[in-house]
Scaffold this active site. Structure first.
Site, PDB file in Angstrom:
ATOM      1  N   LYS A 126       0.957  -1.238  -0.068  1.00  0.00           N
ATOM      2  CA  LYS A 126       0.030   0.141   0.159  1.00  0.00           C
ATOM      3  C   LYS A 126       0.922   1.287  -0.047  1.00  0.00           C
ATOM      4  O   LYS A 126       1.895   1.295   0.813  1.00  0.00           O
ATOM      5  CB  LYS A 126      -0.961  -0.135   1.411  1.00  0.00           C
ATOM      6  CG  LYS A 126      -1.782   1.091   1.258  1.00  0.00           C
ATOM      7  CD  LYS A 126      -3.029   0.949   2.550  1.00  0.00           C
ATOM      8  CE  LYS A 126      -3.995   2.163   2.623  1.00  0.00           C
ATOM      9  NZ  LYS A 126      -4.813   1.977   3.516  1.00  0.00           N
ATOM     10  N   SER A 181      -9.777   1.922   2.988  1.00  0.00           N
ATOM     11  CA  SER A 181      -8.918   2.612   2.027  1.00  0.00           C
ATOM     12  C   SER A 181      -7.875   1.753   1.205  1.00  0.00           C
ATOM     13  O   SER A 181      -7.389   2.464   0.413  1.00  0.00           O
ATOM     14  CB  SER A 181      -8.140   3.824   2.837  1.00  0.00           C
ATOM     15  OG  SER A 181      -7.265   3.186   3.816  1.00  0.00           O
ATOM     16  N   SER A 191      -9.880  -0.046   7.181  1.00  0.00           N
ATOM     17  CA  SER A 191      -9.216  -0.089   6.121  1.00  0.00           C
ATOM     18  C   SER A 191      -8.580  -1.378   5.381  1.00  0.00           C
ATOM     19  O   SER A 191      -8.120  -1.226   4.289  1.00  0.00           O
ATOM     20  CB  SER A 191      -8.341   1.260   5.948  1.00  0.00           C
ATOM     21  OG  SER A 191      -9.029   2.534   5.891  1.00  0.00           O
TER      22      SER A 191
END
Lengths: 493, 489
Positions: free
Chosen positions: A80, A155, A179
């Site tokens: 990420k 997210s 997330s």
């Protein structure tokens, strides 16, 4: 070598490598082929690191040949973009960090390098991890591999989509209010948020420091456990990292039997407006746990749960308002330079560099911390936070595992909720309390919903334990997973 | 009916920042830069405030703060925490400063100052720990364009803030407080506390009120003060300014004013009618500090003797005058030097202590001042000074010679016995040389001889001086006098 390498589990791929049936270079090439074929449509990656990946794959193959390989050696993974990578641009999905190339590696990256990671690239995400759909990325949304017109959750949108679509064997994400777990649920993969303090946050670009935690996405519980073992443990550079032994997870994955496991089902998590398919799938999964020998109490109450959303939206934006103050165009990333004064440059940098949701939260947090409001908002939120913790503490006196839905709905359409931030915030109503209390939580596939257009949409089951009891979490999750075939389902993309 | 002119009272509170003498920075492992470090050379991702970094508390900085708090008679609460103080400025790397808000490491102490022979107790509100910012330097090009440079070396250095109660009533008291505080900081080894070098900074809060009034007037915070003298001048000026404003019917505006040394005036910087909102909140990256009693006791046991106590002990133990004891204990290194020297000289300690004090407060101090050298950096060590005193004491050299020898020691760091031997400076034992010199002087000074013979007793002092010169001070004046009287009858 199997026909398609892409959809093997991490463990299966690792076995192939060690059995010399495939090389890390084979896995890496196959991964990039898959990415090149699909990512125009999915947009899981913000940037690919193919040269680095191939070098790492070659090095991993040598290490395997020397017999020094661990379970993650040579396995391609996605990271990420909120995790700092030395020499590789790190933007957090924000225009304001465009061009920022960190001079150092996050602690988890150091650990993965030791484990022999092959880094495919950095994944798309809601800007600064603020969002539940991936749509707040400054670089465009990510599509759900199960239905390309839908969101993969957020997210950690790109990390979830990369694992779900067979691009990466595992991925790292971060979870501040859900997330990791929410996109894992919406994308049909396993996602783990470890206990707060279990994994070092050194090099995790901060959103809300007291809530953020790094964790893995994978295609099975065993895979998630392997990545967890690689990244967990005390780090002196993170003062909130706990000096607690990491348990041997393999023992937890030895038995498929849940005899004696005390399972509680908190009623408050079955919120009004919850999708029927979600309710049915989760209920079915809990019955399955009972059939595996768990003692299930269906009527647990955690009365403060309803306040978690409000608490979260005071604490997280407050911390964010300070954490994001450093982005002013003076030191790195995007800089507006046409202003008449230094102050105008700094203001315009922030005005143009941040997206709407980030600005909204900075303003919320700034307001909540302001003189005259601090006691009413921030301080009160901290008090309720303590109450929520205490309720969990009491519950874990009676139960080993709490089981709940992850998200009230399956994946929604891209653009469906962008006009209504509150509606979007409700997506995390079942995951936020876990961050507020600093607990470990896992999401694992437990069924599908069928959308009106016929799309098959994954549903996740959430399990929660007391702090630092990931071993029990893995035990329960593994036993459930192995008794079903949900985790073997793949999207047809 | 008569009107009496209103008299005003000055009220001053001081905020003092002192950089701590730690080897590394407050929250990272970067070495503390020296005065010679080139800009941006002692930096890392943490003190640069890069995305993703986290602070780790420097234990030594906490110890030095607690030690300072103990020296200032503070209470050390069992819990302390760090908070974030939010504001934007390009030299503030993270956009917030890690500081301490409501749970400082030390609180409720006091410091005694001497003012006109009287002891005055000044309250210390709190002592807390924070990180320093980077340093901005505002530049102008030859064509008049302005730009700024930022040196991040200073960013993240441990900074201690000492806040006094508004107990000071004059610029003189403020100066005495700052002098005393500086002394304490140096004694405990917490800081170099040098205002000119910027490792001690002070911000006086100045207000005035009619004498007898118990509430405070609007206060003005003074900034840009780079020396003790600036502090004194700025407060003096500010008190005069405020008095004039009020006496001419005006109102004092709560504001920050900067001291302009070039024009010797304070000038308005920004209004503080609306207090700054720093939006303090607990630093989530750092756990609360549990300050255990045992740790505080252990720190206390390592505390050096403080200046007031040491001064008293010097007077009592060594029989020194109040003046000598005070001057010797002004700095810890001078006091240490004194005690080390006294311990080394042979013979009776009492009289020896007095002569060591004379040397330290006399010739030695003068030479150090002239060269701007601190005593601990001088090449003269206690053992050498003790040796010199022993030489004088045993009669091997005269007092006058000793001064020359000391000058040589100070310059070269050589040992006194060596210098004496090499330059043939030892005291003249044989009378022959003295007798020869006496005869020469009598022959060359007929006027003085005549004066003496005609009953002018003082003329003999001149003749003694002449003989001393002839013998380069190596003769004993008593012996010379004896010889002269014998010769002149």
């Amino acid at each position: 070598m199997p026909d398609s390498l892409n959809y093997l589990t991490l463990s299966e791929a690792s076995d192939l490598l060690r059995g010399r049936e495939a090389s890390s270079v084979d896995l890496t090439r196959a991964a990039f082929e898959r990415i090149n074929a699909l990512d125009d449509r999915i947009h899981a990656f913000l940037r690919l690191t193919d040269e680095i990946a191939l070098e790492q794959a070659l090095a991993a193959d040598e290490r395997i040949a020397r017999g020094e390989a661990g379970p993650l050696t040579g396995i391609p993974a996605a990271i990420k973009d909120v995790i700092v990578t030395k020499g590789v641009e790190t933007t957090c999905g924000s225009r304001i960090l465009k061009g920022f190339v960190p001079p150092y590696d996050a602690q988890v990256m150091e650990r993965l390098h030791e484990a022999g990671v092959v880094m495919l690239g950095k994944t798309n995400m809601d800007e600064f991890a603020m969002g539940s759909s991936g749509e707040n990325s400054a670089f465009g949304p990510t599509a759900n591999p199960w239905a390309l017109d839908r969101v993969p959750g957020g997210s950690s949108s790109g990390s979830a989509a990369a694992v779900a679509s067979g691009m990466a064997y595992y991925a790292l994400g971060s979870d501040t209010g859900g997330s990791i777990r929410q996109p894992a649920s919406l994308s049909g993969v396993v996602g783990l948020k470890p206990t707060y303090g279990r994994v070092s946050r050194y090099g995790l670009v901060a959103f809300a420091s007291s809530l953020d935690q790094i964790g893995p996405f994978a295609r099975s519980v065993r895979d998630a456990a392997l990545v967890f073992e690689a990244i967990a443990g005390h780090d002196a550079r993170d003062s909130t990292s706990a000096p607690v032994e990491v348990p041997d997870i393999s023992a937890a994955l030895a038995s498929a039997d849940l005899k004696g496991l005390r399972v509680g089902v908190p009623m408050e998590y079955f919120v009004e407006g919850m999708d029927d398919a979600v309710r049915q799938a989760v209920t079915g999964a809990i019955n399955q746990l009972a059939s595996l020998g768990a003692e299930v109490d269906w009527e647990v109450s955690l009365p403060s749960t309803g306040h978690a959303l409000a608490v979260y939206y005071i604490i997280a934006p407050s911390e964010a308002s300070a954490n994001l103050a450093r982005y002013d165009g003076v030191k790195y990333g995007y800089a507006y330079t046409e202003g008449k004064t230094m102050w105008e440059d700094m203001e315009k940098t922030r005005q143009h560099g941040f997206g709407d949701e980030v600005k909204r939260r900075i303003m919320l947090g700034t307001y909540a911390l302001s003189a005259g409001y601090y006691d009413a908002y921030y301080l009160k939120a901290q008090k309720v936070r303590t109450l929520i913790r205490l309720e969990f503490d009491a519950a874990f006196e009676k139960y080993d595992v709490l089981v709940a839905p992850v998200s009230p709905t399956p994946a929604f359409r891209i653009g469906e909720k962008t006009g209504d931030p509150l509606q979007m915030y409700l997506s995390d109503v079942c995951t936020l309390p876990v961050n507020i209390a600093g607990l470990p939580g896992i999401s694992l596939p437990c069924g599908f919903a069928t959308a009106e257009d016929g799309a098959r949409l994954p549903i996740g089951l959430q399990m929660i334990t007391k702090p630092f009891d990931e071993a029990t979490l893995f035990r329960a999750a593994y036993a459930y997973e192995q008794s079903t075939s949900w985790y073997r389902e793949r999207p047809s993309v | 009916m008569t009107t009496t002119a209103v008299r005003y009272e000055t009220v001053i509170g001081l905020e003092v920042h002192a950089q701590l003498l730690t080897e590394s920075k407050m929250f990272c492992a970067c070495p503390s830069p020296s005065m010679h470090s080139s800009p941006n050379s002692t930096v890392c991702p943490v003190c640069l405030g890069m995305p993703g970094v986290l602070p780790v508390i420097n234990r030594r900085a906490v110890e030095l703060t607690i030690m300072t708090g103990l020296a200032l008679n503070c209470r050390i609460p069992g819990e302390a925490k760090f908070d974030r103080k939010n504001y934007h400025y390009p030299d503030l790397m993270k956009g917030y400063q890690i500081s301490q808000y409501d749970l400082p490491l030390c609180r409720d102490g006091w410091l005694d100052i001497d003012i006109e022979g009287k002891t005055q107790r000044i309250g210390i509100t709190r002592v807390h720990l924070e990180e320093d910012t980077a340093r901005s330097q505002h530049m102008t090009t030859q064509v008049g364009e302005s730009y700024s440079l930022i040196d991040v070396n200073r960013s993240g250095l441990p900074l201690m803030e000492i806040v006094s109660e508004p107990d000071l009533r004059s610029a003189e008291e403020a100066r005495a407080y700052l002098t005393k505080l500086r002394q304490v900081l140096r004694y405990v080894g917490a800081s170099r506390a040098n205002m000119e070098q910027g490792n001690m900074r002070c911000e006086p809060n100045v207000s005035i009120r009619p004498l007898g009034e118990s509430s405070f007037g609007a206060k003005v915070e003074l900034k840009n003060i780079n020396s003790l003298r600036h502090a004194y001048d700025a407060i003096k000026f500010e008190v005069g300014r405020q008095t004039k404003v009020i006496e001419s019917g005006g109102r004092i505006v709560q504001e920050t004013r900067g001291w302009r040394e070039d024009i010797k005036q304070s000038v308005a910087q920004r209004s503080k009618e609306f207090a700054d909102d720093y939006r303090y909140f607990p630093e989530p990256d750092l756990p609360i500090m549990m300050v255990e009693r045992a740790w505080v006791d252990e720190i206390r046991s390592r505390m050096p003797e403080l200046p007031n106590v040491r001064q008293r002990r010097f007077s009592e133990r060594y029989g020194l005058s109040e003046y000598d004891a005070r001057v010797l204990t002004e700095s810890r290194s001078r006091a240490d030097f004194f005690e080390a020297t006294v311990a080394l000289v042979t013979g009776e300690k009492g009289p020896r202590a007095k002569s060591v004090a004379n040397w330290l407060n006399g010739d030695f101090a003068r030479l150090l001042n002239a060269d701007g050298v601190e005593i601990q950096d001088s090449c003269v060590k206690p053992a050498a000074l003790a040796e010199l005193l022993d030489l004088v004491d045993s009669g091997a050299i005269s007092g006058t010679t000793a001064k020359d020898v000391f000058g040589e020691m100070f310059k070269t760091g050589r040992l006194p016995a060596e210098i004496v031997k090499e330059s043939n400076l030892s005291r003249l034992d044989s009378s022959d040389e003295i007798l020869d010199a006496t005869a020469r002087v009598i022959e060359e000074s007929p006027k003085a001889v005549a004066d003496y013979k005609s009953g002018k007793e003082t003329a003999i002092k001149f003749l003694v001086g002449q003989v001393m010169r002839e013998t380069k001070g190596r003769a004993s004046p008593d012996i010379v006098l004896k010889h002269l009287r014998e010769k002149l009858g």
